[in-house]
Design a protein around this motif. Structure first.
Motif, mmCIF file in Angstrom:
data_model
loop_
_atom_site.group_PDB
_atom_site.id
_atom_site.type_symbol
_atom_site.label_atom_id
_atom_site.label_comp_id
_atom_site.label_asym_id
_atom_site.label_seq_id
_atom_site.Cartn_x
_atom_site.Cartn_y
_atom_site.Cartn_z
ATOM 1 N N MET A 1 0.820 -1.209 0.000
ATOM 2 C CA MET A 1 0.000 0.000 0.000
ATOM 3 C C MET A 1 0.853 1.258 0.000
ATOM 4 O O MET A 1 0.502 2.241 -0.657
ATOM 5 C CB MET A 1 -0.957 -0.015 1.179
ATOM 6 C CG MET A 1 -2.079 -1.016 1.000
ATOM 7 S SD MET A 1 -3.366 -0.851 2.189
ATOM 8 C CE MET A 1 -4.017 0.737 1.772
ATOM 9 N N LEU A 2 1.955 1.264 0.734
ATOM 10 C CA LEU A 2 2.835 2.431 0.725
ATOM 11 C C LEU A 2 3.460 2.639 -0.651
ATOM 12 O O LEU A 2 3.550 3.771 -1.138
ATOM 13 C CB LEU A 2 3.923 2.286 1.787
ATOM 14 C CG LEU A 2 3.461 2.460 3.234
ATOM 15 C CD1 LEU A 2 4.590 2.110 4.194
ATOM 16 C CD2 LEU A 2 2.980 3.878 3.466
ATOM 17 N N ALA A 3 3.895 1.548 -1.273
ATOM 18 C CA ALA A 3 4.499 1.659 -2.601
ATOM 19 C C ALA A 3 3.469 2.133 -3.620
ATOM 20 O O ALA A 3 3.754 2.999 -4.455
ATOM 21 C CB ALA A 3 5.082 0.315 -3.027
ATOM 22 N N GLU B 1 2.363 5.900 -3.132
ATOM 23 C CA GLU B 1 3.249 6.945 -3.645
ATOM 24 C C GLU B 1 2.834 7.382 -5.048
ATOM 25 O O GLU B 1 3.035 8.528 -5.430
ATOM 26 C CB GLU B 1 4.696 6.449 -3.665
ATOM 27 C CG GLU B 1 5.317 6.330 -2.299
ATOM 28 C CD GLU B 1 6.744 5.831 -2.357
ATOM 29 O OE1 GLU B 1 7.271 5.643 -3.475
ATOM 30 O OE2 GLU B 1 7.323 5.620 -1.292
ATOM 31 N N ARG B 2 2.262 6.469 -5.792
ATOM 32 C CA ARG B 2 1.808 6.791 -7.152
ATOM 33 C C ARG B 2 0.372 7.284 -7.161
ATOM 34 O O ARG B 2 0.040 8.219 -7.858
ATOM 35 C CB ARG B 2 1.930 5.576 -8.056
ATOM 36 C CG ARG B 2 3.338 5.141 -8.255
ATOM 37 C CD ARG B 2 3.396 3.926 -9.139
ATOM 38 N NE ARG B 2 4.757 3.460 -9.255
ATOM 39 C CZ ARG B 2 5.447 3.514 -10.372
ATOM 40 N NH1 ARG B 2 4.905 4.009 -11.452
ATOM 41 N NH2 ARG B 2 6.677 3.067 -10.405
ATOM 42 N N SER B 3 -0.497 6.603 -6.391
ATOM 43 C CA SER B 3 -1.910 6.965 -6.409
ATOM 44 C C SER B 3 -2.566 6.503 -5.107
ATOM 45 O O SER B 3 -2.639 5.304 -4.836
ATOM 46 C CB SER B 3 -2.597 6.310 -7.607
ATOM 47 O OG SER B 3 -3.989 6.465 -7.511
ATOM 48 N N PRO C 1 -5.824 6.714 -4.247
ATOM 49 C CA PRO C 1 -7.037 5.909 -4.473
ATOM 50 C C PRO C 1 -6.728 4.466 -4.879
ATOM 51 O O PRO C 1 -7.443 3.539 -4.502
ATOM 52 C CB PRO C 1 -7.761 6.637 -5.609
ATOM 53 C CG PRO C 1 -7.276 8.037 -5.528
ATOM 54 C CD PRO C 1 -5.858 7.939 -5.062
ATOM 55 N N ALA C 2 -5.653 4.264 -5.628
ATOM 56 C CA ALA C 2 -5.277 2.907 -6.022
ATOM 57 C C ALA C 2 -4.900 2.070 -4.800
ATOM 58 O O ALA C 2 -5.222 0.876 -4.730
ATOM 59 C CB ALA C 2 -4.125 2.935 -7.017
ATOM 60 N N ALA C 3 -4.248 2.692 -3.825
ATOM 61 C CA ALA C 3 -3.902 1.979 -2.597
ATOM 62 C C ALA C 3 -5.169 1.598 -1.826
ATOM 63 O O ALA C 3 -5.262 0.497 -1.272
ATOM 64 C CB ALA C 3 -2.989 2.832 -1.722
ATOM 65 N N GLY C 4 -6.134 2.487 -1.810
ATOM 66 C CA GLY C 4 -7.409 2.174 -1.155
ATOM 67 C C GLY C 4 -8.151 1.066 -1.865
ATOM 68 O O GLY C 4 -8.742 0.190 -1.233
ATOM 69 N N ILE C 5 -8.116 1.099 -3.188
ATOM 70 C CA ILE C 5 -8.769 0.040 -3.966
ATOM 71 C C ILE C 5 -8.096 -1.302 -3.712
ATOM 72 O O ILE C 5 -8.772 -2.331 -3.605
ATOM 73 C CB ILE C 5 -8.770 0.404 -5.464
ATOM 74 C CG1 ILE C 5 -9.717 1.578 -5.701
ATOM 75 C CG2 ILE C 5 -9.154 -0.780 -6.331
ATOM 76 C CD1 ILE C 5 -9.616 2.180 -7.088
ATOM 77 N N LEU C 6 -6.779 -1.307 -3.594
ATOM 78 C CA LEU C 6 -6.055 -2.543 -3.283
ATOM 79 C C LEU C 6 -6.533 -3.131 -1.962
ATOM 80 O O LEU C 6 -6.755 -4.339 -1.859
ATOM 81 C CB LEU C 6 -4.548 -2.294 -3.233
ATOM 82 C CG LEU C 6 -3.689 -3.488 -2.819
ATOM 83 C CD1 LEU C 6 -3.739 -4.568 -3.891
ATOM 84 C CD2 LEU C 6 -2.265 -3.044 -2.551
#
Length: 67
Positions: free
Chosen positions: A30-32, A35-37, A39-44
């Protein structure tokens, strides 16, 4: 413990072990990704939690169909 119960227990243990490994690395992932997005970390995270329940739901449907 009959063979059917034993195989169900082994399958559940394998699934739990697999999700446990992914959960162990989840903060790093999630941290990696964050850093890019963000919302993408939340979706993951949502996909991970939903996937856990979907796998067991599918196993239950399969076992119910076999009975």
């Amino acid at each position: 413990m009959d063979p059917k119960t034993r195989s169900a227990a082994i399958a559940a243990a394998c699934i739990m072990f697999g999700f446990g490994i992914v959960a162990y690395f989840m903060p790093t992932l999630m941290l990696a990704l964050g850093e890019r997005s963000a919302p993408a970390a939340g979706i993951l995270a949502v996909v991970f939690v939903a996937g856990f329940f979907v796998v067991f739901w599918l196993r239950a449907r399969r076992q119910h169909k076999d009975d």
